[in-house]
Design an enzyme around this catalytic site. Structure first.
Site: not given
Length: 487
Positions: A217, A320
Site C-alpha cells: 500500500e 490481500e
C-alpha cells in the site's frame, strides 16, 4: 473523483452498483461455456503476524493448508486447502549499530513487529555478522508446514524497508505519513535485502518464492511513524519505479531471473489503476504481475484494473483482503464481485488468526490465545475447497454466481449465494456440449452466513435435462459439483 464522468464510466458504475446477490424468486442463471477468465492459481493467506504467534501449531497448518478434517477445540474442522502463502520480510531489529537504533512508534503493536534478517549496513554479505538467519523462526516454520501440506506458490513481501534504511529509522512510516521514508542511498539496499532472502530461502529453506513484492500500500498516506501500529512505508510512484528496476537487477544477479516481480499492492482497485498508469513503461515492463488489495470492498473500478492488466499481458491477484464481518457475508459479497469484475487468478486473505471478526479463526496474536473458528471460515471454504488450482474460471452469468471448470475431471463447480428472499435458484448448463447426465446426482454443500450450517453436505439435487435447481434460504452460500460436463 479524478476520472471524467463519461458514459462508459457511468455504465460501469451502474454495473458495479449491483453489489449484493439479491435475487428474485425462481431466477435462472446460465453458465457460459465459452468464457475464459484465467486459469486459477489458488486461494492463500499472508503469514506475518499470526504465523509469528502460532507458527509451531501443526493443527492450524492442517486446517489452513490441507483439505483433511482436523480436530480443533473439540470440533472437526474441514481443512480449507489454501495453496498460496505470502511470507513477510520483516523490518525490525533491536540492536544498536554505530550509535543508531530502531525508533518505535508508541502505538506499535508488538505482534506486528517482524524480525529483519539484515541487522545493520556494515555488510551486504549474508554470511557476515550483519545478518542473522535464526530470527523469525515461527513465521518461517509455518511457511515450511504450509509447503509440506501442499502449498506450492510462495510470495515474499515487504511492509517496510528494514528500520536502518528508513529516514527516521522508524519502520512504521515517516513522521507525516505521506513522505517517502526510504533513504535515497538505500533504494538498492531494499532490493538487495529482498533478493538475498529469496536466494537464501531457495538454498536453505527448500522454498522457492515465485514472486517478490517490495511494497505494501505504498502511495497511501497513513504510514505515520509517530502513531503507527504496524510496519509500513510510503513510496511515491517514481521511487517505486526505481526500486522495481533495482529489484530486477538484484534478482537476476543471484540467478533468480525466473522469479517474478509483483507490484504494487495498493490498498484499493482505483489506486492500483492510478499507480499502474503512472509507473512508466520501463518499470511496468519489469513487473510480471499486478497485485492489488481488496479494501475498496464493494466500490471501485475492478473492471478497469482488469482491462489494464489483460491489455498489458500481466497476471492479476487480489493479494490481500480482510474485514471485521465474522458472519462471512461481506467476504462472500466481495469475492463474488472480484470473480465477476476483477478476474484475479488468485485470492489471498490477510490474517488467518485475528480478533474483532478479522480472523478466519478468532485469536489474539499478542496474548497468543485462540478462540472459535469463524463462520467466515466456512463461507470461504465454499470457494477454496472446490475452486482448485488449474481450473478455468468461467462467466457464472450473474452477480451471485461463480463457475469454474476442471477439464481433466470434466467437472463443473458452481458457487452461489442468496441474500434476498428464500427461494429456488436455477442453473442452466445448456451452453455446454455435454451438460452432465440428466438424472445424475449433483452433490452440494451449504454454509449459512452468521449461524447455522457451517459446511454441510447434501445429496438431494439432480440434473433435469440441462438444468438443476436448489432451494436457497436467505443468507445461504452453496457449492455444486456437476460431473460429466464438457465445454
Amino acid at each position: 473523483m479524478k476520472q471524467a464522468m463519461n458514459g462508459d464510466w457511468l455504465l460501469g458504475l451502474a454495473l458495479m452498483a449491483s453489489t449484493l446477490p439479491i435475487v428474485t424468486a425462481d431466477l435462472t442463471t446460465t453458465i457460459s461455456s465459452t468464457t475464459n477468465w484465467g486459469t486459477w492459481e489458488g486461494f492463500g493467506v499472508s503469514l506475518a503476524w499470526w504465523a509469528k504467534a502460532f507458527g509451531t501449531r501443526t493443527d492450524l497448518a492442517d486446517i489452513l493448508f490441507s483439505t483433511k478434517s482436523t480436530t480443533y477445540n473439540g470440533q472437526s474442522v474441514p481443512g480449507i486447502g489454501l495453496t498460496i502463502a505470502r511470507y513477510n520480510a520483516g523490518a525490525c531489529s533491536w540492536n544498536t549499530y554505530n550509535g543508531s537504533a530502531m525508533v518505535v512508534s508508541p502505538d506499535m503493536i508488538t505482534s506486528r513487529q517482524i524480525d529483519s534478517y539484515w541487522l545493520d549496513w556494515a555488510s551486504t554479505s549474508p554470511s557476515s555478522s550483519s545478518w542473522s538467519w535464526s530470527v523469525d523462526a515461527n513465521q518461517r516454520n509455518m511457511l515450511t508446514l504450509a509447503k509440506a501440506r501442499g502449498a506450492n506458490i510462495f510470495e515474499l513481501f515487504s511492509n517496510s524497508p528494514t528500520w536502518w534504511m528508513c529516514i527516521n529509522h522508524n519502520p512504521s512510516g515517516s513522521n507525516d505519513g505521506s513522505s517517502n521514508n526510504l533513504q535515497s542511498w538505500n533504494y538498492d539496499q531494499h532490493a538487495i535485502y529482498l533478493a538475498t532472502i529469496a536466494e537464501y530461502a531457495a538454498s536453505n529453506w527448500g522454498v522457492s518464492f515465485q514472486s517478490v513484492e517490495a511494497f505494501n500500500e505504498p502511495v497511501s498516506a497513513w504510514w505515520n511513524g509517530e502513531t503507527g501500529t504496524q510496519e509500513g512505508c510510503h513510496f511515491d510512484v517514481s521511487t517505486q519505479a526505481t526500486v522495481i528496476g533495482n529489484l530486477r537487477t538484484e534478482l537476476n544477479s543471484r540467478g533468480l531471473s525466473s522469479t517474478l516481480i509483483a507490484a504494487s499492492d495498493e490498498n484499493t482497485y482505483d489506486l492500483a489503476v492510478s499507480t499502474w498508469n503512472s509507473l512508466g513503461s520501463t518499470a511496468t515492463g519489469k513487473v510480471d504481475r499486478i497485485n492489488v488489495h481488496g479494501y475498496q470492498y464493494t466500490g471501485g473500478r475492478r473492471d478497469t484494473l482488469y482491462s489494464l492488466a489483460s491489455g498489458a499481458g500481466k497476471r492479476l491477484w487480489n493479494s490481500e483482503y480482510g474485514e471485521s464481518d465474522a458472519t462471512g457475508q461481506r467476504l462472500v459479497t466481495n469475492l463474488l464481485l472480484d470473480f465477476r469484475w476483477l478476474h484475479p487468478t488468485a485470492w489471498v486473505y490477510w490474517q488467518a488468526i485475528d480478533g474483532g471478526g478479522w480472523g478466519l479463526i478468532d485469536g489474539n496474536n499478542d496474548n497468543v490465545t485462540l478462540g472459535a473458528v469463524s463462520q467466515k471460515y466456512y463461507a470461504l471454504a465454499q470457494f477454496a475447497r472446490h475452486i482448485r488450482p488449474g481450473m478455468r474460471i468461467l462467466d457464472g452469468g450473474s452477480n451471485y454466481t461463480v463457475a469454474a471448470y476442471d477439464s481433466s475431471a470434466q467437472k463443473l463447480v458452481i458457487v452461489a449465494a442468496n441474500w434476498g428472499t428464500a427461494q429456488y435458484l436455477n442453473f442452466d448448463l445448456s451452453s455446454f456440449s455435454t451438460p452432465g447426465v440428466s438424472g445424475a446426482l449433483v452433490p452440494r454443500w451449504k454454509t449459512q452466513v452468521g449461524s447455522g450450517d457451517q459446511y454441510a453436505s447434501y445429496s438431494d439435487t439432480y440434473i433435469s435435462g440441462s438444468k438443476f435447481w436448489s432451494y436457497f434460504p436467505t443468507g445461504a452460500v452453496q457449492t455444486f459439483e456437476v460431473s460429466n460436463v464438457t465445454l
